[in-house]
Design an enzyme around this catalytic site. Structure first.
Site, PDB file in Angstrom:
ATOM      1  N   HIS A   1      -2.516   4.429   3.874  1.00 34.03           N
ATOM      2  CA  HIS A   1      -3.492   3.436   3.404  1.00 34.03           C
ATOM      3  C   HIS A   1      -4.582   3.162   4.440  1.00 34.03           C
ATOM      4  O   HIS A   1      -5.249   2.135   4.375  1.00 34.03           O
ATOM      5  CB  HIS A   1      -2.777   2.132   3.018  1.00 34.03           C
TER       6      HIS A   1
ATOM      7  N   SER B   1       8.336  -3.010  -0.626  1.00 33.45           N
ATOM      8  CA  SER B   1       8.768  -3.522  -1.925  1.00 33.45           C
ATOM      9  C   SER B   1       8.834  -2.394  -2.964  1.00 33.45           C
ATOM     10  O   SER B   1       9.258  -2.623  -4.093  1.00 33.45           O
ATOM     11  CB  SER B   1       7.813  -4.616  -2.407  1.00 33.45           C
TER      12      SER B   1
ATOM     13  N   CYS C   1     -20.892   8.075   4.016  1.00 32.93           N
ATOM     14  CA  CYS C   1     -21.833   9.065   4.576  1.00 32.93           C
ATOM     15  C   CYS C   1     -21.192   9.820   5.743  1.00 32.93           C
ATOM     16  O   CYS C   1     -21.790  10.743   6.278  1.00 32.93           O
ATOM     17  CB  CYS C   1     -23.133   8.383   5.006  1.00 32.93           C
TER      18      CYS C   1
ATOM     19  N   VAL D   1      -1.373  -0.459   7.868  1.00 34.16           N
ATOM     20  CA  VAL D   1      -2.677  -0.133   8.452  1.00 34.16           C
ATOM     21  C   VAL D   1      -2.721  -0.532   9.927  1.00 34.16           C
ATOM     22  O   VAL D   1      -3.732  -0.327  10.591  1.00 34.16           O
ATOM     23  CB  VAL D   1      -3.825  -0.808   7.648  1.00 34.16           C
TER      24      VAL D   1
HETATM   25  P1  OAD Z   1       5.292  -5.584   0.590  1.00 32.70           P
HETATM   26  O1  OAD Z   1       4.822  -6.865   1.200  1.00 32.70           O
HETATM   27  O2  OAD Z   1       5.006  -5.352  -0.846  1.00 32.70           O
HETATM   28  O3  OAD Z   1       6.871  -5.447   0.802  1.00 32.70           O
HETATM   29  C1  OAD Z   1       7.456  -5.721   2.046  1.00 32.70           C
HETATM   30  C2  OAD Z   1       8.954  -5.623   1.895  1.00 32.70           C
HETATM   31  O4  OAD Z   1       9.546  -5.761   3.188  1.00 32.70           O
HETATM   32  C3  OAD Z   1       9.562  -6.705   1.004  1.00 32.70           C
HETATM   33  O5  OAD Z   1      10.485  -6.100   0.113  1.00 32.70           O
HETATM   34  C4  OAD Z   1      10.276  -7.619   1.994  1.00 32.70           C
HETATM   35  O6  OAD Z   1      11.425  -8.218   1.439  1.00 32.70           O
HETATM   36  C5  OAD Z   1      10.660  -6.638   3.093  1.00 32.70           C
HETATM   37  N1  OAD Z   1      10.815  -7.239   4.431  1.00 32.70           N
HETATM   38  C6  OAD Z   1      10.276  -8.359   4.939  1.00 32.70           C
HETATM   39  N2  OAD Z   1      10.640  -8.554   6.208  1.00 32.70           N
HETATM   40  C7  OAD Z   1      11.440  -7.515   6.542  1.00 32.70           C
HETATM   41  C8  OAD Z   1      12.133  -7.137   7.740  1.00 32.70           C
HETATM   42  N3  OAD Z   1      12.065  -7.863   8.869  1.00 32.70           N
HETATM   43  N4  OAD Z   1      12.858  -6.004   7.702  1.00 32.70           N
HETATM   44  C9  OAD Z   1      12.949  -5.255   6.576  1.00 32.70           C
HETATM   45  N5  OAD Z   1      12.332  -5.570   5.412  1.00 32.70           N
HETATM   46  C10 OAD Z   1      11.567  -6.669   5.402  1.00 32.70           C
HETATM   47  O7  OAD Z   1       4.691  -4.429   1.496  1.00 32.70           O
HETATM   48  P2  OAD Z   1       4.457  -2.901   1.130  1.00 32.70           P
HETATM   49  O8  OAD Z   1       5.543  -2.366   0.299  1.00 32.70           O
HETATM   50  O9  OAD Z   1       4.130  -2.235   2.403  1.00 32.70           O
HETATM   51  O10 OAD Z   1      -1.747  -1.885   0.309  1.00 32.70           O
HETATM   52  O11 OAD Z   1       3.151  -3.002   0.254  1.00 32.70           O
HETATM   53  C11 OAD Z   1       2.532  -1.817  -0.160  1.00 32.70           C
HETATM   54  C12 OAD Z   1       1.044  -1.970  -0.148  1.00 32.70           C
HETATM   55  O12 OAD Z   1       0.680  -3.129  -0.917  1.00 32.70           O
HETATM   56  C13 OAD Z   1       0.432  -2.237   1.205  1.00 32.70           C
HETATM   57  O13 OAD Z   1       0.234  -1.063   1.952  1.00 32.70           O
HETATM   58  C14 OAD Z   1      -0.874  -2.878   0.846  1.00 32.70           C
HETATM   59  C15 OAD Z   1      -0.426  -3.798  -0.245  1.00 32.70           C
HETATM   60  O14 OAD Z   1      -1.394  -4.134  -1.188  1.00 32.70           O
HETATM   61  C16 OAD Z   1      -2.943  -1.659   0.869  1.00 32.70           C
HETATM   62  O15 OAD Z   1      -3.337  -2.294   1.828  1.00 32.70           O
HETATM   63  C17 OAD Z   1      -3.702  -0.594   0.214  1.00 32.70           C
END
Ligand code: OAD
Length: 242
Positions: free
Chosen positions: A120, A191, A132, A102
């Site tokens: 998102h 993730s 609205c 976001v």
């Molecule tokens: P996550 O926090 O679930 O996953 C982040 C991933 O990035 C993990 O697997 C980490 O190991 C990896 N990671 C961390 N640092 C890194 C780096 N420097 N380089 C590469 N990888 C790295 O985040 P999202 O998958 O984005 O939803 O989560 C999905 C959604 O869950 C988000 O958009 C949010 C959350 O609830 C909403 O806000 C609707």
């Protein structure tokens, strides 16, 4: 970093005609923006309750706490800068970005707004919770506390998607079209646990697209044509896209 995998991935990218990027919180981690899950000690969902802070029910029971929490995150984002991964991708203006993030770090790195589909939503905007139609840009440095919509009197809230809510339909449709047209999808810093967003990766793979994953930890994915490069996006992306 596995140099053999890196070479293999560069080869695929070099031959691909249409490439898109699907990103998650790990892309912005090196900018100081906390991830949600994963092994990072500051991962948000290991410290806070998502149902209290990112759901319609949580907002109904304590809207001021939800707004304060988003304003705290906005403050962090105001101080953040795009990292080497954002910048490396900005050097390739043909890339389409499907992002779960976001934040606006891709845009600040120079990616054209029209190339970023925020699945998102955007933390840089508020919208009327009663839908609205009122939407307002907000200041990340000085976001407003809980307030009412000028149009209908309902509460304003961040223009992001909460658990249980549907994703913005127009953005989703555009993302689906992208996934059906590409021959390579870069999947960065996610993730791979949140649906429907991750189903876009499955859609692309199902259409025959190559999938290249860049992540610090292995993701649980059963995609066939997958190359997984383990490491930080800020280290790998500049080498991958050079
Ligand atoms: P996550 O926090 O679930 O996953 C982040 C991933 O990035 C993990 O697997 C980490 O190991 C990896 N990671 C961390 N640092 C890194 C780096 N420097 N380089 C590469 N990888 C790295 O985040 P999202 O998958 O984005 O939803 O989560 C999905 C959604 O869950 C988000 O958009 C949010 C959350 O609830 C909403 O806000 C609707």
């Amino acid at each position: 970093m596995d140099e053999k995998l890196l070479t293999q991935a560069r080869d695929i990218l070099g031959k691909a005609e249409r490439v898109a990027v699907f990103s998650g919180a790990g892309l912005s981690a090196e900018s100081g923006i906390a991830t949600f899950r994963g092994q990072e000690p500051d991962a948000l969902w290991s410290r806070f309750d998502p149902m209290q802070l990112a759901s319609v029910e949580g907002f109904a029971s304590d809207p001021a706490t939800v707004i304060d929490w988003y304003n705290w995150r906005r403050g962090k984002l105001a101080q953040a800068q795009p990292n080497a991964a954002h910048r490396a991708m900005a050097g390739h203006p043909g890339l389409m970005h499907l992002t779960q993030n976001v934040d606006d770090l891709l845009e600040r790195a120079g990616v054209p707004e029209s190339n970023v589909l925020h699945l998102h939503g955007s933390i840089g905007k508020d919208r009327c919770h009663a839908a609205c139609g009122i939407e307002e840009d907000i200041s990340l440095e000085k976001p407003e506390p809980l307030r009412q919509c000028k149009g209908c009197g309902a509460y304003m809230r961040p223009a992001v998607v909460w658990f249980g809510e549907t994703l913005p339909q127009d953005i989703w449709s555009q993302a689906e079209v992208v996934c059906m047209e590409i021959d390579c999808l870069l999947v960065i810093g996610t993730s791979a646990t949140v649906y429907p967003a991750f189903s876009l990766v499955e859609l692309a793979a199902g259409q025959g697209s190559q999938i290249i994953v860049v992540n610090t930890e292995a993701i649980d994915s059963n995609q066939g044509a997958l190359i997984e490069i383990s490491g930080k996006a800020g280290d790998i992306l500049p080498k991958l896209l050079d």
